[in-house]
Design a protein around this motif. Sequence first.
Motif, PDB file in Angstrom:
ATOM      1  N   ASN A 179       0.810  11.148   0.781  1.00  0.00           N
ATOM      2  CA  ASN A 179       1.609  11.168   2.008  1.00  0.00           C
ATOM      3  C   ASN A 179       3.032  10.658   1.807  1.00  0.00           C
ATOM      4  O   ASN A 179       3.855  10.788   2.709  1.00  0.00           O
ATOM      5  N   GLU A 180       3.315  10.077   0.659  1.00  0.00           N
ATOM      6  CA  GLU A 180       4.637   9.506   0.397  1.00  0.00           C
ATOM      7  C   GLU A 180       5.472  10.499  -0.426  1.00  0.00           C
ATOM      8  O   GLU A 180       5.189  10.738  -1.602  1.00  0.00           O
ATOM      9  N   PRO A 181       6.505  11.084   0.190  1.00  0.00           N
ATOM     10  CA  PRO A 181       7.318  12.091  -0.518  1.00  0.00           C
ATOM     11  C   PRO A 181       7.959  11.566  -1.799  1.00  0.00           C
ATOM     12  O   PRO A 181       8.227  12.341  -2.718  1.00  0.00           O
ATOM     13  N   LEU A 182       8.225  10.264  -1.858  1.00  0.00           N
ATOM     14  CA  LEU A 182       8.917   9.699  -3.018  1.00  0.00           C
ATOM     15  C   LEU A 182       7.958   9.192  -4.085  1.00  0.00           C
ATOM     16  O   LEU A 182       8.387   8.567  -5.053  1.00  0.00           O
ATOM     17  N   ALA A 183       6.656   9.456  -3.904  1.00  0.00           N
ATOM     18  CA  ALA A 183       5.674   8.925  -4.863  1.00  0.00           C
ATOM     19  C   ALA A 183       5.909   9.452  -6.272  1.00  0.00           C
ATOM     20  O   ALA A 183       5.785   8.716  -7.254  1.00  0.00           O
ATOM     21  N   LEU A 242       9.301   0.928  -1.042  1.00  0.00           N
ATOM     22  CA  LEU A 242       8.491   1.897  -0.307  1.00  0.00           C
ATOM     23  C   LEU A 242       7.473   1.219   0.601  1.00  0.00           C
ATOM     24  O   LEU A 242       7.228   1.676   1.726  1.00  0.00           O
ATOM     25  N   ALA A 243       6.859   0.132   0.125  1.00  0.00           N
ATOM     26  CA  ALA A 243       5.826  -0.544   0.913  1.00  0.00           C
ATOM     27  C   ALA A 243       6.422  -1.463   1.971  1.00  0.00           C
ATOM     28  O   ALA A 243       5.761  -1.776   2.974  1.00  0.00           O
ATOM     29  N   SER A 279      10.730  -0.302  -6.806  1.00  0.00           N
ATOM     30  CA  SER A 279      10.530   0.875  -5.960  1.00  0.00           C
ATOM     31  C   SER A 279       9.295   0.722  -5.081  1.00  0.00           C
ATOM     32  O   SER A 279       9.303   1.122  -3.904  1.00  0.00           O
ATOM     33  N   TYR A 316       0.833  -1.205   0.000  1.00  0.00           N
ATOM     34  CA  TYR A 316       0.000   0.000   0.000  1.00  0.00           C
ATOM     35  C   TYR A 316       0.864   1.250   0.000  1.00  0.00           C
ATOM     36  O   TYR A 316       1.757   1.394   0.841  1.00  0.00           O
ATOM     37  N   ILE A 317       0.585   2.149  -0.944  1.00  0.00           N
ATOM     38  CA  ILE A 317       1.285   3.432  -1.002  1.00  0.00           C
ATOM     39  C   ILE A 317       0.252   4.535  -1.157  1.00  0.00           C
ATOM     40  O   ILE A 317      -0.568   4.498  -2.082  1.00  0.00           O
ATOM     41  N   SER A 318       0.268   5.503  -0.245  1.00  0.00           N
ATOM     42  CA  SER A 318      -0.596   6.681  -0.350  1.00  0.00           C
ATOM     43  C   SER A 318       0.204   7.784  -1.019  1.00  0.00           C
ATOM     44  O   SER A 318       1.156   8.304  -0.445  1.00  0.00           O
ATOM     45  N   CYS A 319      -0.188   8.123  -2.226  1.00  0.00           N
ATOM     46  CA  CYS A 319       0.612   9.037  -3.030  1.00  0.00           C
ATOM     47  C   CYS A 319       0.607  10.468  -2.499  1.00  0.00           C
ATOM     48  O   CYS A 319       1.477  11.264  -2.878  1.00  0.00           O
TER      49      CYS A 319
END
Length: 440
Positions: A53-57, A76-77, A72, A48-51
């Motif tokens: 809240n994730e600076p590297l999104a 990140l996850a 990647s 799960y990645i929240s785009c």
Amino acid sequence: MKRKIYSKLIEWKQSPRRKPLVLQGARQVGKSWILKEFGRNEYKHTAYISCDNEPLAKALFADYDTDRILRSIEALAGVPVEPTDTLIILDEIQEVPEGLSALKYLYEEKPGYHIAIAGSLLGITLHSGTSFPVGKVDFLSMHPMDFEEFLWAIGEESIADLIATRDIAVLDTLHTKCVELLRQYYFAGGMPEAVSAYASDGSVIEVRNIQRAIVEAYRNDISKHAPLRETERIQLVMRSLPAQLAKENKKFVYSAVRKGARAVDFEIAIQWLVDAGIVTRVSRINAPKIPLSFYEDFNAFKLYLLDCGLFGAMCDTPIADILMGSKIFEEYKGAFTELFVLQQLKADVADNVYYFSGDNSRIEVDFVIALGSTVVPLEVKAEDNLKGKSLKLFREQNHLTLAARLSMRPYREQDGLVNIPLYAAASCRSWIDAIIGQKG
């Protein structure tokens, strides 16, 4: 909470023609929760990645090297990303539009991976000219909880089962209880956070506060994300909804938004609210014929807020009027009841909902839907008064097989019309299908 869309997610997972999934829906209808729950129950891993809240999104989709993107995501996850065994969830994807374009390459080069995306303003992003992988994704739409899902949440599964299975004889004996439960839904609505609060301790004050916070979040989205020159107009349209729905003729009237307003002034504002999922647009048709879309009048329409509970909060309707008194049915010109029925239809029969009003007659039908090749006009009655000849005349003049009225009365058939109790609106399709089957 049990949600009906879960079974559709299972179908998506098992489909041999599965593509990356785009889950659309307004803010706080439960998109993130259902995808996480689906991943937890049906996969070994959930990435799960929240785009937002994730600076590297943004760096995630700096190019379309799919091997690098998957590595990647895994980094990140913090979980293994494997074909079949991992559900990749990219939430709030509208914050990184390049991620939408990347779906094309992920689908073509990595078809074994299971990818789902969601976003509270995704509908707006899809209509903003963003490069989009047409034909390379699957779509599902998520709505607020319908009345049946609400009954599941508050522990009334037996009532929900009786309605779903159309056990008319038993439901007639429980009619008073069903109406009481319906009142509770009118108040709580179908936003999952509000329903959860109501189910846990029944605090009506907390529920209303949650609803107000959601309405405020929608207004903040307008201020933050809408084009600057449209912000005021969008807010004006949203503010006009209670007055629009309180009219006997609920056709959207531009002058109710601002004196002297014209369609050209507010077209973009209305479309923004529709794309955000905040409002539902129901267009007029000028003939009840298949396909209904051929007879759509784009210049006449009604606008409804997405949820009856939020509508009550927006109007600041006294809670006691909804839960205790008779005013919710006798006053407000049926606004709550019409919105309630549309909310159930949207969850059940998707977007194919229209209304009819004649150019040269007083006949008006609240909703018209198509089930297969059968056109079904639906009249909505806020009370148990079944008087009125419009529906009967409409059916006869157009030689329609069936006409249905949703009201506070129990089920019955009379003079070629079928009365379906309002509390069965969430199962309207199955009830009507059963009636058509009997007549056929």
